[in-house]
Design a protein around this motif. Sequence first.
Motif, PDB file in Angstrom:
ATOM      1  N   GLY A   9       2.850  43.139  50.127  1.00  0.00           N
ATOM      2  CA  GLY A   9       3.913  43.559  49.203  1.00  0.00           C
ATOM      3  C   GLY A   9       5.211  43.825  49.935  1.00  0.00           C
ATOM      4  N   ASN A  11       7.955  41.909  50.115  1.00  0.00           N
ATOM      5  CA  ASN A  11       9.160  41.201  49.672  1.00  0.00           C
ATOM      6  C   ASN A  11      10.265  42.142  49.206  1.00  0.00           C
ATOM      7  N   LYS A  12       9.920  43.404  48.943  1.00  0.00           N
ATOM      8  CA  LYS A  12      10.961  44.321  48.469  1.00  0.00           C
ATOM      9  C   LYS A  12      10.501  45.763  48.704  1.00  0.00           C
ATOM     10  N   ILE A  14       9.674  49.561  49.711  1.00  0.00           N
ATOM     11  CA  ILE A  14       9.260  50.220  50.953  1.00  0.00           C
ATOM     12  C   ILE A  14       8.612  49.204  51.904  1.00  0.00           C
ATOM     13  N   ARG A  34       3.112  38.007  46.868  1.00  0.00           N
ATOM     14  CA  ARG A  34       2.398  37.136  45.919  1.00  0.00           C
ATOM     15  C   ARG A  34       3.309  36.035  45.402  1.00  0.00           C
ATOM     16  N   ASP A  55      -1.657  37.477  47.182  1.00  0.00           N
ATOM     17  CA  ASP A  55      -1.858  38.313  45.991  1.00  0.00           C
ATOM     18  C   ASP A  55      -3.116  39.119  46.277  1.00  0.00           C
ATOM     19  N   VAL A  56      -2.957  40.417  46.475  1.00  0.00           N
ATOM     20  CA  VAL A  56      -4.089  41.221  46.938  1.00  0.00           C
ATOM     21  C   VAL A  56      -5.198  41.323  45.895  1.00  0.00           C
ATOM     22  N   ASN A  78       0.443  47.935  51.826  1.00  0.00           N
ATOM     23  CA  ASN A  78       1.561  48.560  51.100  1.00  0.00           C
ATOM     24  C   ASN A  78       1.618  48.151  49.632  1.00  0.00           C
ATOM     25  N   SER A 131      -0.410  55.344  50.880  1.00  0.00           N
ATOM     26  CA  SER A 131      -0.950  56.164  49.816  1.00  0.00           C
ATOM     27  C   SER A 131       0.205  56.902  49.136  1.00  0.00           C
ATOM     28  N   TYR A 148      -2.691  55.825  38.585  1.00  0.00           N
ATOM     29  CA  TYR A 148      -2.025  55.780  39.890  1.00  0.00           C
ATOM     30  C   TYR A 148      -2.610  56.834  40.825  1.00  0.00           C
ATOM     31  N   LYS A 152      -4.906  56.112  44.270  1.00  0.00           N
ATOM     32  CA  LYS A 152      -4.474  56.519  45.610  1.00  0.00           C
ATOM     33  C   LYS A 152      -5.463  57.523  46.224  1.00  0.00           C
ATOM     34  N   THR A 181      10.614  57.868  46.259  1.00  0.00           N
ATOM     35  CA  THR A 181      11.660  56.919  46.615  1.00  0.00           C
ATOM     36  C   THR A 181      11.986  56.109  45.372  1.00  0.00           C
ATOM     37  N   THR A 183      12.417  53.105  43.520  1.00  0.00           N
ATOM     38  CA  THR A 183      12.149  51.673  43.694  1.00  0.00           C
ATOM     39  C   THR A 183      11.775  51.081  42.339  1.00  0.00           C
ATOM     40  N   LEU A 185       8.927  50.257  41.478  1.00  0.00           N
ATOM     41  CA  LEU A 185       7.628  50.812  41.097  1.00  0.00           C
ATOM     42  C   LEU A 185       7.766  51.926  40.064  1.00  0.00           C
TER      43      LEU A 185
HETATM   44  P1  NAP Z   1       7.986  48.199  44.729  1.00  0.00           P
HETATM   45  O1  NAP Z   1       9.396  48.103  45.186  1.00  0.00           O
HETATM   46  O2  NAP Z   1       7.666  47.942  43.305  1.00  0.00           O
HETATM   47  O3  NAP Z   1       7.106  47.258  45.666  1.00  0.00           O
HETATM   48  C1  NAP Z   1       5.742  47.018  45.400  1.00  0.00           C
HETATM   49  C2  NAP Z   1       5.334  45.786  46.161  1.00  0.00           C
HETATM   50  O4  NAP Z   1       3.945  45.532  45.888  1.00  0.00           O
HETATM   51  C3  NAP Z   1       6.110  44.527  45.706  1.00  0.00           C
HETATM   52  O5  NAP Z   1       6.341  43.705  46.802  1.00  0.00           O
HETATM   53  C4  NAP Z   1       5.127  43.871  44.751  1.00  0.00           C
HETATM   54  O6  NAP Z   1       5.297  42.467  44.618  1.00  0.00           O
HETATM   55  C5  NAP Z   1       3.835  44.176  45.501  1.00  0.00           C
HETATM   56  N1  NAP Z   1       2.660  43.896  44.696  1.00  0.00           N
HETATM   57  C6  NAP Z   1       2.311  44.374  43.474  1.00  0.00           C
HETATM   58  N2  NAP Z   1       1.166  43.817  43.071  1.00  0.00           N
HETATM   59  C7  NAP Z   1       0.774  42.960  44.053  1.00  0.00           C
HETATM   60  C8  NAP Z   1      -0.315  42.087  44.235  1.00  0.00           C
HETATM   61  N3  NAP Z   1      -1.261  41.937  43.295  1.00  0.00           N
HETATM   62  N4  NAP Z   1      -0.406  41.369  45.373  1.00  0.00           N
HETATM   63  C9  NAP Z   1       0.546  41.484  46.326  1.00  0.00           C
HETATM   64  N5  NAP Z   1       1.631  42.266  46.211  1.00  0.00           N
HETATM   65  C10 NAP Z   1       1.733  43.003  45.081  1.00  0.00           C
HETATM   66  O7  NAP Z   1       7.393  49.653  45.024  1.00  0.00           O
HETATM   67  P2  NAP Z   1       7.429  50.618  46.298  1.00  0.00           P
HETATM   68  O8  NAP Z   1       7.854  51.947  45.788  1.00  0.00           O
HETATM   69  O9  NAP Z   1       8.158  50.005  47.421  1.00  0.00           O
HETATM   70  O10 NAP Z   1       5.860  50.718  46.625  1.00  0.00           O
HETATM   71  C11 NAP Z   1       5.301  50.361  47.860  1.00  0.00           C
HETATM   72  C12 NAP Z   1       4.100  51.244  48.119  1.00  0.00           C
HETATM   73  O11 NAP Z   1       4.537  52.598  48.291  1.00  0.00           O
HETATM   74  C13 NAP Z   1       3.083  51.263  46.972  1.00  0.00           C
HETATM   75  O12 NAP Z   1       1.767  51.256  47.490  1.00  0.00           O
HETATM   76  C14 NAP Z   1       3.373  52.601  46.302  1.00  0.00           C
HETATM   77  O13 NAP Z   1       2.261  53.089  45.603  1.00  0.00           O
HETATM   78  C15 NAP Z   1       3.740  53.456  47.489  1.00  0.00           C
HETATM   79  N6  NAP Z   1       4.504  54.666  47.187  1.00  0.00           N
HETATM   80  C16 NAP Z   1       5.704  54.597  46.573  1.00  0.00           C
HETATM   81  C17 NAP Z   1       6.393  55.774  46.310  1.00  0.00           C
HETATM   82  C18 NAP Z   1       7.738  55.770  45.617  1.00  0.00           C
HETATM   83  O14 NAP Z   1       8.226  56.860  45.264  1.00  0.00           O
HETATM   84  N7  NAP Z   1       8.358  54.613  45.405  1.00  0.00           N
HETATM   85  C19 NAP Z   1       5.859  57.021  46.681  1.00  0.00           C
HETATM   86  C20 NAP Z   1       4.624  57.053  47.309  1.00  0.00           C
HETATM   87  C21 NAP Z   1       3.951  55.871  47.560  1.00  0.00           C
HETATM   88  P3  NAP Z   1       6.160  41.823  43.391  1.00  0.00           P
HETATM   89  O15 NAP Z   1       7.597  41.916  43.811  1.00  0.00           O
HETATM   90  O16 NAP Z   1       5.640  40.436  43.303  1.00  0.00           O
HETATM   91  O17 NAP Z   1       5.877  42.650  42.168  1.00  0.00           O
END
Ligand code: NAP
Length: 236
Positions: A9, A11-12, A14, A34, A55-56, A78, A131, A148, A152, A181, A183, A185
């Motif tokens: 994950g 491509n964008k 974190i 993916r 694609d996980v 991630n 996590s 969610y 986790k 953060t 994002t 998500l």
């Molecule tokens: P994000 O910008 O939405 O990035 C999520 C990434 O996961 C994207 O690259 C997405 O790909 C990818 N993904 C989703 N489903 C997938 C699949 N089936 N196979 C492969 N890749 C897949 O979110 P983020 O906030 O950076 O999240 C990154 C990690 O940090 C996650 O595990 C999240 O739970 C964790 N986290 C985030 C926060 C927060 O506040 N943002 C806090 C704690 C933990 P696509 O672009 O194709 O959708």
Amino acid sequence: MTRIALVTGANKGIGFAIAQQLADAGVDVVIGARDEAAGRAAAARVPRARFVQLDVSSADSVRAAAESLTALDVLVNNAGVSASGDGAGSTIADAALRQTFDVNFFGAVAVTQAMLPLLRRSPAGRIVMVSSSLARPALDTNLQLLGYRASKAAVNMFTVALARELAGTAIKVNAAAPGFTATDLNRHLAEAQPGWTPPPHTQTTEEAARVPVRLALLPDDGPTGGFFDRTGAVAW
Ligand code: NAP
């Protein structure tokens, strides 16, 4: 010797910031994504990086990604989702619960199992599970995201179990809580649930990447089987 890291994950968000910081530290990064166009575009922005379709939640994609790699020192699990329809335990839709577990838990387990043979051959294998502090049952929050949070929590259990299983090997397995953060998500925190106030300080993806990157680059005397945020060890 140059280390090789796979970030899922990447491509964008974190994950992309993790890839950038690992590359800055001299690691050769494989950008797992993916979507091919998004993954190639991200890889083009990270020095020495290459793209692998991953694609996980697809067994075929995970197998093909593992077969395309010949060496691996660091795996950062991630990729994650926060499904629309996630919510309170009394009402959450079955589909939202399953979709969340498919990516966040089953996906991370599948990728880890597929990459373990390569990681075992590394002199200093590192597995980082991205996590969340929301994994903690004791966390004082009224945020209703059962899927969610439970996914986790399961990731954390996998972290502990695998670290114990791999004790005595060169592989360290740790979980990271990057911190809230804005994002895609969480829709950049724009749609907070009624009654829930986002923390006053939300950090950049670059700040969020620091904990997983630190765990990815742990020295040989570093910890395994732990859970860490930016302040240090976190209680499960
Ligand atoms: P994000 O910008 O939405 O990035 C999520 C990434 O996961 C994207 O690259 C997405 O790909 C990818 N993904 C989703 N489903 C997938 C699949 N089936 N196979 C492969 N890749 C897949 O979110 P983020 O906030 O950076 O999240 C990154 C990690 O940090 C996650 O595990 C999240 O739970 C964790 N986290 C985030 C926060 C927060 O506040 N943002 C806090 C704690 C933990 P696509 O672009 O194709 O959708």
